[in-house]
Design a protein around this motif. Sequence first.
Motif, PDB file in Angstrom:
ATOM      1  N   UNK A   1       0.877  -1.081   0.015  1.00 15.94           N
ATOM      2  CA  UNK A   1       0.037  -0.080  -0.109  1.00 15.94           C
ATOM      3  C   UNK A   1       0.891   1.061  -0.109  1.00 15.94           C
ATOM      4  N   UNK A   2       0.565   2.197  -0.604  1.00 19.11           N
ATOM      5  CA  UNK A   2       1.325   3.230  -0.947  1.00 19.11           C
ATOM      6  C   UNK A   2       1.061   4.270   0.113  1.00 19.11           C
ATOM      7  N   UNK A   3       2.095   5.351   0.505  1.00 20.62           N
ATOM      8  CA  UNK A   3       1.931   6.233   1.419  1.00 20.62           C
ATOM      9  C   UNK A   3       1.044   7.430   0.840  1.00 20.62           C
ATOM     10  N   UNK A   4       0.079   7.747   1.507  1.00 22.22           N
ATOM     11  CA  UNK A   4      -1.079   8.807   1.117  1.00 22.22           C
ATOM     12  C   UNK A   4       0.060  10.206   0.771  1.00 22.22           C
ATOM     13  N   UNK A   5      -0.298  10.686  -0.448  1.00 23.35           N
ATOM     14  CA  UNK A   5       0.678  11.756  -0.921  1.00 23.35           C
ATOM     15  C   UNK A   5       1.918  11.614  -0.594  1.00 23.35           C
ATOM     16  N   UNK A   6       2.579  10.492  -0.517  1.00 20.35           N
ATOM     17  CA  UNK A   6       4.056  10.265  -0.309  1.00 20.35           C
ATOM     18  C   UNK A   6       4.992  11.248  -1.167  1.00 20.35           C
ATOM     19  N   UNK A   7       4.940  11.383  -2.328  1.00 19.21           N
ATOM     20  CA  UNK A   7       5.934  12.024  -3.086  1.00 19.21           C
ATOM     21  C   UNK A   7       5.852  13.452  -2.757  1.00 19.21           C
ATOM     22  N   UNK A   8       4.684  14.051  -2.874  1.00 19.50           N
ATOM     23  CA  UNK A   8       4.494  15.498  -2.585  1.00 19.50           C
ATOM     24  C   UNK A   8       4.736  15.644  -1.136  1.00 19.50           C
ATOM     25  N   UNK A   9       4.427  14.814  -0.169  1.00 18.83           N
ATOM     26  CA  UNK A   9       4.849  15.207   1.201  1.00 18.83           C
ATOM     27  C   UNK A   9       6.395  15.226   1.323  1.00 18.83           C
ATOM     28  N   UNK A  10       6.916  14.285   0.595  1.00 19.45           N
ATOM     29  CA  UNK A  10       8.494  14.549   1.018  1.00 19.45           C
ATOM     30  C   UNK A  10       9.238  15.902   0.316  1.00 19.45           C
ATOM     31  N   UNK A  11       8.668  16.009  -0.791  1.00 19.52           N
ATOM     32  CA  UNK A  11       8.944  17.449  -1.496  1.00 19.52           C
ATOM     33  C   UNK A  11       8.987  18.557  -0.654  1.00 19.52           C
ATOM     34  N   UNK A  12       7.569  18.639  -0.137  1.00 22.11           N
ATOM     35  CA  UNK A  12       7.444  19.754   0.622  1.00 22.11           C
ATOM     36  C   UNK A  12       8.117  19.834   1.893  1.00 22.11           C
ATOM     37  N   UNK A  13       8.366  18.642   2.448  1.00 20.63           N
ATOM     38  CA  UNK A  13       8.935  18.723   3.758  1.00 20.63           C
ATOM     39  C   UNK A  13      10.423  18.869   3.687  1.00 20.63           C
ATOM     40  N   UNK A  14      10.898  18.748   2.400  1.00 14.94           N
ATOM     41  CA  UNK A  14      12.338  18.674   2.139  1.00 14.94           C
ATOM     42  C   UNK A  14      12.583  20.195   1.952  1.00 14.94           C
ATOM     43  N   UNK A  15      11.692  20.838   1.169  1.00 13.54           N
ATOM     44  CA  UNK A  15      11.830  22.534   1.153  1.00 13.54           C
ATOM     45  C   UNK A  15      11.701  23.080   2.318  1.00 13.54           C
ATOM     46  N   UNK A  16      10.767  22.649   3.180  1.00  9.96           N
ATOM     47  CA  UNK A  16      10.713  23.438   4.564  1.00  9.96           C
ATOM     48  C   UNK A  16      11.824  23.092   5.515  1.00  9.96           C
ATOM     49  N   UNK A  17      12.319  22.025   5.325  1.00 11.16           N
ATOM     50  CA  UNK A  17      13.542  21.636   6.152  1.00 11.16           C
ATOM     51  C   UNK A  17      14.674  22.212   5.795  1.00 11.16           C
ATOM     52  N   UNK A  18      14.875  22.510   4.517  1.00 15.78           N
ATOM     53  CA  UNK A  18      16.149  23.340   3.951  1.00 15.78           C
ATOM     54  C   UNK A  18      16.025  24.962   4.578  1.00 15.78           C
ATOM     55  N   UNK A  19      14.762  25.363   4.820  1.00 15.26           N
ATOM     56  CA  UNK A  19      14.511  26.813   5.251  1.00 15.26           C
ATOM     57  C   UNK A  19      15.011  26.653   6.775  1.00 15.26           C
ATOM     58  N   UNK A  20      14.472  25.867   7.484  1.00 15.98           N
ATOM     59  CA  UNK A  20      14.811  25.653   8.962  1.00 15.98           C
ATOM     60  C   UNK A  20      16.390  25.457   9.075  1.00 15.98           C
ATOM     61  N   UNK A  21      17.091  24.963   8.344  1.00 21.41           N
ATOM     62  CA  UNK A  21      18.510  25.217   8.624  1.00 21.41           C
ATOM     63  C   UNK A  21      19.090  26.366   8.133  1.00 21.41           C
ATOM     64  N   UNK A  22      18.513  27.339   7.571  1.00 17.60           N
ATOM     65  CA  UNK A  22      19.225  28.845   7.304  1.00 17.60           C
ATOM     66  C   UNK A  22      18.941  29.730   8.368  1.00 17.60           C
ATOM     67  N   UNK A  23      18.243  29.247   9.500  1.00 19.81           N
ATOM     68  CA  UNK A  23      18.136  30.288  10.531  1.00 19.81           C
ATOM     69  C   UNK A  23      17.456  31.425  10.156  1.00 19.81           C
ATOM     70  N   UNK A  24      18.009  32.493   9.837  1.00 20.22           N
ATOM     71  CA  UNK A  24      17.441  33.789   9.454  1.00 20.22           C
ATOM     72  C   UNK A  24      17.052  33.749   8.086  1.00 20.22           C
ATOM     73  N   UNK A  25      15.961  34.189   7.543  1.00 22.66           N
ATOM     74  CA  UNK A  25      15.651  33.844   6.211  1.00 22.66           C
ATOM     75  C   UNK A  25      15.502  35.380   5.351  1.00 22.66           C
ATOM     76  N   UNK A  26      16.085  35.138   4.060  1.00 20.67           N
ATOM     77  CA  UNK A  26      15.914  36.596   3.180  1.00 20.67           C
ATOM     78  C   UNK A  26      14.589  36.410   2.205  1.00 20.67           C
TER      79      UNK A  26
END
Length: 442
Positions: A1-26
Amino acid sequence: MSVLFGSLGERLQGALKRLRSRGKLSEADINAAMREVRMALLEADVNYKVARDFASRIGERAVGQEVLESLTPAQQVVKIVHEELTGLLGGVTARLAVAARPPTVIMLVGLQGAGKTTTCGKLALRLHKEGRRPLLVGLDTQRPAAGLQLQRLAESLGVSFYVAEAGSDPIAGVRQALTEAARLGCDYVLMDTAGRLHVDSGLMEQLAAAKRAAAPHEVLLVVDAMTGQDAVRVAEEFSGAVGIDGVIMTKLDGDTRGGAALSVKAVTGKPIKFAGMGEKLDALEPFHPERMASRILGMGDVLTLIERAEETIDQKKAVEMERKLRQAEFTLEDFLDQLKQVRQMGGLEQILSMVPGMSRKNIPGAVDESELARTEAIINSMTAAERRNPSIIDGSRRRRIARGSGTNVQAVNRLLRSYSDARRLLRQMTGREKGGRPSPWF
């Protein structure tokens, strides 16, 4: 059984994780993240305009002074994404209509193959469990098998039904069904209408006539989530030609992209009311936009997990299991029983997606449904004595169990090791008193 919205969730979570790693944002950081969000939505088969507008709204809110000057700007962006995603999915949970004077008439429409008849049965089961008295009505007079399928569903559920005769006038069937509902004292009438393989004028005219005759309190369109933007197009056409009040999305458990679910409300203005999460008749859930947004973003969905556990787990068994764990009596029979309960709740992948911070990557190999089936086959191939006392399983017994389960000795050994590890872990978890000292029986 596939993960619900698996590929989309991974992409969105990855983008937000990279933001968190930057601290202050521009502003440049935000714009780069929004480009990735937009691409993730497009790859998930979300309508282009919906994806563009969604990313723009987040970008506009995220570059505001209160976000960029915040002590935790990335968390603020995550909050904004969650709010916008919730809004995209419908905002609030849309409830089923309830008539001021029963019966409440619900008409289900859609194309052939979307799962209308089965969904009728699933909805009837939900209402039946809530103490309602639904009447299942088959109005597809062109396809005799549809009426027979609906009748068998109703009989298996123990609910009333009325099926219009093949070749008869569907409008006459509507009137007779309403008369039958009044005679039986039913408080819900669920009408399963005819479908086609594609949208055509004949289908729309027939449904419009049936709608006028039935005067339903709600018209629900049943669409297959896995058809992506085709489902959205069908929803748009039915909404314009017949008029719908909401959508039931089937096969959502198999949709790893989520394009239809994320587009339908924005395109049609009509909410998703229910989601089909499996083939079983009890696998129809109310659609909660906020909970779904949380699952997509890896925040979990504890409320749905609790509700599903309450529906499927036998409370007496749960109390007995706790006693067994505390007294170190957890056997392979109990292990098998737990596997069956997990399957009833929808499988490990679905359960993991509801646990905050948990995903397929966190527990490699633990969500393999075929491995669960092999485990069940191996345990079922053991004698009762072996299941209760695995220490007696020697080499010859392992070879016999492997033959009986269609596996091999290595698979049997892996299971026994997993069971031993699980038992040891459970003993550690339950074998400590409040002060942190081991309990006397361990």
